[in-house]
Design a protein around this motif. Structure first.
Motif: not given
Length: 105
Positions: A54-74
């Motif tokens: 149930g957590s919510k997070v801010p996103i200050f910036c994004q960067r490429p890194g390791e490829t991960i699969s999860g509920p919102y895709g890969t």
């Protein structure tokens, strides 16, 4: 400037700074998941903490890194949620398969 005017100006400025600080958009973590927060954009980075369901997070910036699969895709996108803290975008409901924030420098 009178003391009352200075206090009013300080209150107004303080309120504006608070509004700006709290205006950061928050994104939901995938329902039913706890998510590991890493010190960098990959699972080889140190585990900093775990976000609860149930957590919510801010996103200050994004960067490429390791490829991960999860509920919102890969994806290889990692979201910077605090200084030195990253979560895989595969677990964050951003409404997009791409970048939703500036790239981290």
């Amino acid at each position: 400037m009178a003391v009352e005017e200075m206090e009013s100006a300080e209150e107004s400025t303080g309120a504006r700074a608070e509004t700006t600080a709290t205006a950061q958009k928050l994104y939901s973590i995938a329902p039913g998941y706890t998510v590991n927060v890493r010190s960098g954009p990959g699972t080889q980075y140190r585990l900093v903490r775990t976000l609860s369901v149930g957590s919510k997070v801010p996103i200050f910036c994004q960067r490429p890194g390791e490829t991960i699969s999860g509920p919102y895709g890969t994806t290889n996108i990692w979201d910077n949620i605090k200084v030195g803290e990253y979560v895989s975008d595969a677990f964050v409901n951003t409404g997009s398969d791409g970048y939703v924030a500036a790239r981290c420098s």
